[in-house]
Design a protein around this motif. Structure first.
Motif, short mmCIF file in Angstrom:
data_model
loop_
_atom_site.label_atom_id
_atom_site.label_comp_id
_atom_site.label_asym_id
_atom_site.label_seq_id
_atom_site.Cartn_x
_atom_site.Cartn_y
_atom_site.Cartn_z
N ALA A 1 0.89 -1.01 -0.02
CA ALA A 1 -0.02 -0.04 -0.13
C ALA A 1 0.69 1.19 0.00
CB ALA A 1 -0.86 0.23 1.25
N TYR A 2 1.97 1.28 0.82
CA TYR A 2 2.80 2.42 1.04
C TYR A 2 3.53 2.72 -0.57
CZ TYR A 2 6.87 5.20 1.87
OH TYR A 2 7.90 6.32 2.09
N CYS A 3 4.09 1.73 -1.19
CA CYS A 3 4.38 1.87 -2.49
C CYS A 3 3.49 2.11 -3.48
CB CYS A 3 5.38 0.56 -3.02
SG CYS A 3 6.89 0.25 -2.08
N ASP A 4 2.14 1.63 -3.50
CA ASP A 4 1.20 2.15 -4.39
C ASP A 4 0.99 3.67 -4.40
OD1 ASP A 4 0.92 -0.47 -5.42
OD2 ASP A 4 -0.85 -1.07 -4.30
N ALA A 5 1.04 4.07 -3.01
CA ALA A 5 0.91 5.53 -2.83
C ALA A 5 1.92 6.58 -3.41
CB ALA A 5 0.42 5.67 -1.36
N LEU A 6 3.08 5.99 -3.36
CA LEU A 6 4.06 6.96 -3.84
C LEU A 6 4.20 7.33 -5.00
CD1 LEU A 6 7.15 4.47 -2.61
CD2 LEU A 6 6.49 6.44 -1.60
N THR A 7 4.73 8.77 -5.30
CA THR A 7 4.96 9.21 -6.53
C THR A 7 6.31 9.48 -6.74
OG1 THR A 7 5.27 11.57 -5.47
CG2 THR A 7 2.89 10.79 -5.78
N ARG A 8 6.91 9.74 -7.95
CA ARG A 8 7.86 9.87 -8.58
C ARG A 8 8.74 10.88 -7.74
NH1 ARG A 8 5.14 8.37 -12.78
NH2 ARG A 8 6.01 6.81 -14.04
N ASN A 9 7.99 11.96 -7.30
CA ASN A 9 8.72 12.77 -6.38
C ASN A 9 9.10 12.16 -5.08
OD1 ASN A 9 8.76 14.84 -8.32
ND2 ASN A 9 7.23 15.74 -7.67
N ASP A 10 8.10 11.37 -4.51
CA ASP A 10 8.48 10.74 -3.42
C ASP A 10 9.84 9.87 -3.35
OD1 ASP A 10 6.26 11.76 -1.95
OD2 ASP A 10 5.24 10.13 -2.81
N LEU A 11 9.93 9.50 -4.22
CA LEU A 11 11.30 8.49 -4.43
C LEU A 11 12.60 9.36 -4.20
CD1 LEU A 11 10.37 5.99 -7.42
CD2 LEU A 11 10.41 5.72 -4.94
N GLU A 12 12.51 10.70 -4.80
CA GLU A 12 13.76 11.47 -4.38
C GLU A 12 13.66 12.08 -3.06
OE1 GLU A 12 16.19 11.58 -6.44
OE2 GLU A 12 15.18 10.31 -7.60
N ARG A 13 12.67 12.35 -2.45
CA ARG A 13 12.43 13.14 -0.95
C ARG A 13 13.55 12.25 0.03
NH1 ARG A 13 8.67 12.37 3.05
NH2 ARG A 13 7.52 10.88 1.74
N ARG A 14 13.97 12.96 0.73
CA ARG A 14 14.73 12.51 1.78
C ARG A 14 14.00 12.62 3.11
NH1 ARG A 14 20.13 11.73 0.68
NH2 ARG A 14 20.71 12.60 -1.31
N VAL A 15 14.28 11.44 3.82
CA VAL A 15 13.68 11.28 5.14
C VAL A 15 14.69 10.93 6.18
CG1 VAL A 15 11.72 10.21 4.61
CG2 VAL A 15 13.41 8.77 4.71
N ILE A 16 14.74 11.20 7.37
CA ILE A 16 15.75 10.96 8.42
C ILE A 16 15.87 9.62 8.98
CG2 ILE A 16 16.78 11.79 10.96
CD1 ILE A 16 16.90 13.89 8.55
N THR A 17 17.15 9.13 9.12
CA THR A 17 17.46 7.70 9.32
C THR A 17 18.08 7.62 10.50
OG1 THR A 17 19.37 7.17 8.03
CG2 THR A 17 17.27 6.56 6.91
#
Length: 179
Positions: free
Chosen positions: A97-113
């Motif tokens: 469900a998470y991957c289905d909701a992603l956009t191309r821009n989301d793939l480039e977005r950075r999150v904190i690890t």
């Protein structure tokens, strides 16, 4: 296939592969799930628990929940293959469900690890997903090899992406709702 589609397919492959692997784990004879084996983790039980825990850790970062490494402190290893299989299947569906909701821009977005002593490291979502899928594949391969020393035949895990392979997995794909 673009990267967004690829991640969606990898999430589906993950659900499908884990379903096959866990059906084998649930079919083990008493004692085989936790029996000592030679691998990175010393049993099928420990390896599958590790996959699940790391999945939750990375998903926490992907969804920016903020629990980070503290997630490991609240997790308890599953002693029962069936209960772990159910928890993993729930997670796998969340990941689809998470991957289905992603956009191309989301793939480039950075999150904190959360990297403990190394600090808080920003990573691209696309890279985190690639790492998550690679981690799952790496350890599923170890479980697959460990199953060779049990009463259960290791399942085929590489019949997913090609149209040719659909004849081997059609029933499972439909049962899992992946068509």
């Amino acid at each position: 296939m673009d990267l967004l589609s690829h991640n969606r397919q990898m999430a589906r492959n993950n659900l499908w592969s884990n379903d096959r692997l866990y059906r084998a784990a649930v079919a083990l004879q008493p004692g085989e799930f936790e029996a000592p084996r030679i691998s990175f983790f010393p049993s099928i039980k420990e390896t599958l628990n590790h996959i699940y825990a790391v999945d939750l850790f990375y998903f926490d970062m992907l969804e920016e929940v903020g629990e980070g490494l503290a997630i490991f402190g609240r997790l308890t290893d599953f002693e029962d293959a069936g209960k772990l299989a159910a928890a993993q299947a729930d997670f796998d569906r969340q990941l689809v469900a998470y991957c289905d909701a992603l956009t191309r821009n989301d793939l480039e977005r950075r999150v904190i690890t959360d990297r403990d002593e190394a600090g808080q490291i920003p990573e691209r979502i696309g890279d985190l997903l690639a790492h998550l899928f690679l981690h799952q594949i790496h350890h599923r391969g170890q479980v697959h090899a460990m199953l060779s020393g049990t009463s259960v035949k290791p399942p085929q895990l590489d019949e997913f992406f090609l149209d040719y392979d659909l004849r081997f997995r059609r029933e499972e794909v439909e049962r899992l709702g992946l068509d």
